[in-house]
Design a protein around this motif. Sequence first.
Motif, PDB file in Angstrom:
ATOM      1  N   LEU A  51      38.782 -86.933   4.610  1.00 41.61           N
ATOM      2  CA  LEU A  51      37.466 -87.031   4.296  1.00 41.61           C
ATOM      3  C   LEU A  51      36.830 -86.031   5.233  1.00 41.61           C
ATOM      4  O   LEU A  51      36.785 -85.956   6.433  1.00 41.61           O
TER       5      LEU A  51
ATOM      6  N   THR B  75      39.126 -88.285  -5.652  1.00 42.55           N
ATOM      7  CA  THR B  75      37.707 -87.968  -5.077  1.00 42.55           C
ATOM      8  C   THR B  75      37.198 -89.298  -4.166  1.00 42.55           C
ATOM      9  O   THR B  75      38.058 -90.344  -4.588  1.00 42.55           O
ATOM     10  N   VAL B  76      36.280 -89.080  -3.587  1.00 43.70           N
ATOM     11  CA  VAL B  76      35.591 -90.150  -3.048  1.00 43.70           C
ATOM     12  C   VAL B  76      34.390 -90.647  -3.840  1.00 43.70           C
ATOM     13  O   VAL B  76      33.639 -89.669  -3.760  1.00 43.70           O
TER      14      VAL B  76
ATOM     15  N   TYR C  21      38.729 -89.675   9.821  1.00 42.79           N
ATOM     16  CA  TYR C  21      38.593 -89.068   8.863  1.00 42.79           C
ATOM     17  C   TYR C  21      39.938 -89.198   8.076  1.00 42.79           C
ATOM     18  O   TYR C  21      40.055 -88.691   6.744  1.00 42.79           O
TER      19      TYR C  21
ATOM     20  N   PRO D  22      30.505 -86.678   1.066  1.00 41.92           N
ATOM     21  CA  PRO D  22      31.936 -86.377   1.765  1.00 41.92           C
ATOM     22  C   PRO D  22      32.642 -85.948   0.363  1.00 41.92           C
ATOM     23  O   PRO D  22      32.669 -86.206  -0.784  1.00 41.92           O
ATOM     24  N   THR D  23      33.660 -84.960   0.709  1.00 40.61           N
ATOM     25  CA  THR D  23      34.793 -84.544  -0.053  1.00 40.61           C
ATOM     26  C   THR D  23      36.064 -84.729   0.498  1.00 40.61           C
ATOM     27  O   THR D  23      36.344 -85.158   1.770  1.00 40.61           O
ATOM     28  N   LEU D  24      37.199 -84.630  -0.108  1.00 42.58           N
ATOM     29  CA  LEU D  24      38.579 -84.821   0.262  1.00 42.58           C
ATOM     30  C   LEU D  24      39.210 -83.647   0.413  1.00 42.58           C
ATOM     31  O   LEU D  24      38.825 -82.602  -0.265  1.00 42.58           O
TER      32      LEU D  24
ATOM     33  N   ARG E  32      32.208 -96.370   0.127  1.00 45.17           N
ATOM     34  CA  ARG E  32      32.901 -95.537  -0.901  1.00 45.17           C
ATOM     35  C   ARG E  32      34.191 -95.897  -0.911  1.00 45.17           C
ATOM     36  O   ARG E  32      34.934 -96.776  -0.108  1.00 45.17           O
TER      37      ARG E  32
ATOM     38  N   PRO F  38      37.541 -95.120   2.721  1.00 47.24           N
ATOM     39  CA  PRO F  38      37.488 -94.353   4.154  1.00 47.24           C
ATOM     40  C   PRO F  38      37.274 -95.129   5.225  1.00 47.24           C
ATOM     41  O   PRO F  38      36.204 -96.031   5.150  1.00 47.24           O
TER      42      PRO F  38
ATOM     43  N   TRP G 189      42.582 -94.746   6.241  1.00 48.17           N
ATOM     44  CA  TRP G 189      42.095 -95.348   4.704  1.00 48.17           C
ATOM     45  C   TRP G 189      42.362 -96.874   4.871  1.00 48.17           C
ATOM     46  O   TRP G 189      43.439 -97.427   5.512  1.00 48.17           O
TER      47      TRP G 189
ATOM     48  N   SER H 201      29.867 -93.131   6.641  1.00 51.13           N
ATOM     49  CA  SER H 201      29.299 -92.316   6.084  1.00 51.13           C
ATOM     50  C   SER H 201      27.773 -92.568   6.098  1.00 51.13           C
ATOM     51  O   SER H 201      27.286 -93.679   6.285  1.00 51.13           O
TER      52      SER H 201
END
Length: 126
Positions: free
Chosen positions: A26, A91-92, A46, A32-34, A74, A64, A49, A68
């Motif tokens: 993450l 994705t998240v 990061y 946030p992006t993967l 998320r 995650p 999980w 955040s």
Amino acid sequence: MSGSRTAVKPGTYVIFNAEYGTALSLSPTSPPTLNCRPFDAAGSAYQQWKFVPTDESDHFLIQPMAKSNLSSPRYLTIGGLLREGAKGSVTVGSFPMAWKVTRGEFGLRCVLVSMFLQEVKQRDGD
């Protein structure tokens, strides 16, 4: 493969691709992006999980561990418009989806099983 398989337990995991030596990560950006990044042997938050159990014994919500600044929880989810035959991207997001997690010959296997919020219920007390 013969013999019994041990059930997957709730807990914290790294989603790792052994063939490429990468882990699902993450990014600390907002939103946030993967990414698939080289595995961080230090165990960065990061790349961690949390597998949260649902009503079904082998179904989990995947969250995650990295904190955040977003107000809602998320989850590992599928982005994009999904319909029969269409493909979305992992994705998240704030929409929880259930993943069937089983042990296989090469580790854990995660398969999306539920895209409907009303079907995805976290077990009480977990």
